[in-house]
Design a protein around this motif. Structure first.
Motif, short mmCIF file in Angstrom:
data_model
loop_
_atom_site.label_atom_id
_atom_site.label_comp_id
_atom_site.label_asym_id
_atom_site.label_seq_id
_atom_site.Cartn_x
_atom_site.Cartn_y
_atom_site.Cartn_z
N LEU A 4 -16.36 1.78 10.13
CA LEU A 4 -16.98 1.07 11.26
C LEU A 4 -15.93 0.47 12.19
O LEU A 4 -16.14 0.40 13.40
N ASN A 8 -14.98 1.76 16.23
CA ASN A 8 -14.96 0.79 17.33
C ASN A 8 -16.33 0.17 17.57
O ASN A 8 -16.77 0.00 18.69
N THR A 9 -17.01 -0.15 16.48
CA THR A 9 -18.35 -0.73 16.59
C THR A 9 -18.26 -2.19 17.02
O THR A 9 -17.27 -2.86 16.77
N GLN A 46 -23.42 -4.06 16.02
CA GLN A 46 -23.66 -2.75 15.43
C GLN A 46 -23.31 -2.75 13.94
O GLN A 46 -23.97 -2.09 13.13
N ALA A 51 -25.92 -1.91 10.95
CA ALA A 51 -25.68 -0.87 9.94
C ALA A 51 -25.85 -1.45 8.55
O ALA A 51 -26.46 -0.83 7.67
N TRP A 83 -29.58 -2.20 7.84
CA TRP A 83 -30.40 -1.00 7.68
C TRP A 83 -30.06 -0.28 6.37
O TRP A 83 -30.94 0.02 5.57
N GLN A 120 -9.41 3.35 22.49
CA GLN A 120 -10.17 3.17 21.25
C GLN A 120 -11.42 4.04 21.23
O GLN A 120 -11.82 4.54 20.19
N GLN A 121 -12.03 4.20 22.39
CA GLN A 121 -13.25 4.99 22.46
C GLN A 121 -12.99 6.49 22.34
O GLN A 121 -13.88 7.25 22.01
N LEU A 146 -21.91 6.87 4.70
CA LEU A 146 -22.97 5.91 4.98
C LEU A 146 -24.14 6.23 4.06
O LEU A 146 -24.36 7.40 3.71
N ARG A 186 -26.99 7.22 4.03
CA ARG A 186 -28.01 7.94 4.79
C ARG A 186 -27.86 9.42 4.46
O ARG A 186 -26.95 9.79 3.74
N TYR A 199 -24.21 9.44 13.48
CA TYR A 199 -23.99 8.00 13.67
C TYR A 199 -23.07 7.63 14.85
O TYR A 199 -23.43 6.76 15.65
N LEU A 227 -24.08 5.22 18.20
CA LEU A 227 -23.39 4.00 18.63
C LEU A 227 -23.20 3.98 20.14
O LEU A 227 -23.11 2.91 20.74
N ARG A 267 -17.86 13.33 18.56
CA ARG A 267 -17.61 12.59 19.80
C ARG A 267 -16.60 13.31 20.69
O ARG A 267 -16.22 12.78 21.73
#
Ligand SMILES: Nc1ncnc2c1ncn2[C@@H]1O[C@H](COP(=O)(O)OP(=O)(O)OP(=O)(O)O)[C@@H](O)[C@H]1O
Ligand SMILES: [Mg+2]
Lengths: 234, 236
Positions: A134, A138-139, A143, A147, A150, B72-73, B85, B87, B95, B99, B147
């Motif tokens: 996470l 970069n959450t 967020q 997470a 959930w 960072q993005q 995760l 899930r 995921y 975001l 991404r």
């Protein structure tokens, strides 16, 4: 001995015929406790997630305070709420004393620390799993909290059930702030205390059976949930 | 605006008084594929994480050619031990898109495409924690690539993959590198380093011991330690 036996048979009779008083009291108990549980969960879950993801200096303090609050005698919580809600108290104008709302407030205060603390234990573990990913994605703080809430929902349910068990069986605080008024604030636990005092074992026992049944169901649910959790990890 | 070059000056990571990595002076240019190699515990993971910006540096600077927030993005990381995760596979891969507010249906559709691409097409609805070690690495790769990052760090992405899966992953990485993704990855597989790398960073004791074009490095390393490492000897 025959007293008790007679009480038992009468209690079964009350249960089977769905005695009006019994049903009323049971429903009120459920309404008060479920409302308190909902409010407490709305406070405790985000709080637990927040202290899991944040490294703020106050985290240790928050946890210590939560743990201390968990150990508070409920009757003292009741007393504090009583003082706040009484006519001369700061919230006296609201006229909430001796209403179900007052009981809900007291229950919320009693179970928030419990739910938050149990929820925090699982969310903390989940966070140490998720941390690197996470952060790397970069959450935002929000967020991360989402997470955790959930993906940790099953653990949260377990925490909520523990809160329910504590709230439904609580008597001291409820008695102080609710006053155990017939048809207004009488709930399972306070009614049992009263009827036992009066020597009316039939109703007391009938109510007792209902209470035990509720507590049993909840405990079975907790057991079952935490079992499936450890088995499949979720 | 382009992200690269990435310039590190005197970058140092210290934990409990011990220097794990650094001081590192490094310039990663816009082209090529960088292989980070070195013995266990040399500091490859720490170096990659430091460059990615997720371990705090005690000293030095790290500068992208664009503002840090942008950078960072636009970068991704595949961890040595992938994080699953709780899930299913599809939602794991989707995921990162969720975001950035990509609608759920669209994110899921793209996740399924990526799952198929890394060979997890049959597993999309399986809970991620039931995957095998190799499958987890594939998932992590798909999740990082979805991404379409401009810079992608990978920490031993093929460590528990068999020969065939390794080749498949290498093809995906080559395709990404041929596109616009700048890859910086660590590996213990010298064949892989030779197949994929255009430059090599040899890490030893937390420092960049050698940084050379891959051809030169594999033909003849500058230092005795690197030569010993390539021979498979113990590096002193
Ligand atoms: N948080 C930490 N605190 C203390 N020591 C650490 C920490 N993280 C890593 N180390 C140590 O730093 C050194 C470098 O670790 P690192 O994981 O970067 O090595 P590596 O080159 O990736 O090794 P491998 O090939 O086994 O993956 C190791 O000796 C490790 O024990
Ligand atoms: Mg490593």
């Amino acid at each position: 001995m025959s007293d008790i036996w007679g009480g038992m048979t009468q209690a079964f009779w009350l249960l089977i015929t769905l005695d009006a008083d019994l049903v009323e009291i049971t429903l009120r108990s459920l309404r008060v406790t479920l409302t308190a549980l909902l409010a407490a969960s709305l406070i405790a879950f985000p709080l637990a997630a927040l202290i899991s993801v944040r490294r703020f200096r106050l985290r240790r303090v928050t946890i210590a305070v939560l743990n201390a609050l968990m150990g508070l005698p409920p009757v003292v919580v009741g007393l504090a709420v009583y003082v706040l809600l009484s006519r001369s108290g700061p919230f006296g104008v609201l006229g909430l004393l001796f209403t179900p709302t007052a009981m809900i407030i007291a229950q919320v205060i009693i179970i928030v620390p419990l739910i938050a603390s149990i929820a925090h234990q699982s969310l903390r573990e989940l966070w140490s799993d998720y941390h690197d990913l996470l952060i790397s994605l970069n959450t935002t703080k929000w967020q991360r909290i989402q997470a955790l809430l959930w993906d940790g929902r099953r653990a949260l349910l377990t925490a909520a059930l523990a809160g329910f068990g504590r709230a439904i069986g609580e008597v001291g605080a409820i008695m102080v702030v609710g006053g155990n008024i017939d048809h207004a604030t009488r709930v399972l636990t306070t009614a049992i205390a009263l009827e036992t005092g009066k020597g009316d074992f039939a109703l007391a026992l009938g109510l007792g059976f209902v209470l035990i049944a509720l507590a049993l169901i909840v405990n079975l649910l907790i057991h079952w949930l935490s079992h499936t959790e450890s088995e499949g990890r979720w | 605006m382009t992200m690269l070059p990435l310039i590190a000056k005197g970058a140092t990571v210290r934990r409990r008084g011990k220097v794990l990595v650094g001081p590192v002076d490094l310039k990663l240019g816009p082209n090529g594929t960088t292989m980070v190699i070195g013995p266990n515990g040399a500091g490859k993971t720490t170096l990659l994480k430091m460059l990615h910006g997720i371990v705090r540096m005690q000293k030095g600077t790290l500068d992208w050619a664009c503002p840090l927030e942008d950078a960072q993005q636009r970068q991704g990381f595949v961890f040595q031990t992938p994080v699953m995760l709780r899930r299913n596979v599809r939602d794991n891969i989707a995921y990162p898109l969720r975001l950035t507010k990509v609608p759920r249906a669209q994110a899921r559709a793209r996740a399924e495409d990526w799952a198929a691409l890394v060979g997890l097409g049959d597993a999309v609805m399986r809970p991620a924690h039931l995957l095998s070690g190799g499958e987890r690495q594939k998932l992590a790769l798909a999740r990082a690539l979805i991404r379409e990052p401009e810079v992608l760090f990978l920490d031993e992405p093929c460590a528990s993959l068999d020969g065939r899966a390794t080749r498949e992953i290498e093809e995906i990485l080559q395709a990404a590198a041929a596109g616009r993704t700048r890859i910086i990855m660590s590996t213990h597989n010298m064949g892989q380093a030779q197949r994929l790398g255009t430059e090599v960073i040899f890490v030893l004791n937390g420092r960049i011991h050698e940084f050379n074009p891959a051809e030169d490095f594999f033909a003849l390393p500058d230092t005795e330690q690197a030569r010993a490492f390539l021979r498979g000897d113990i590096v002193e």
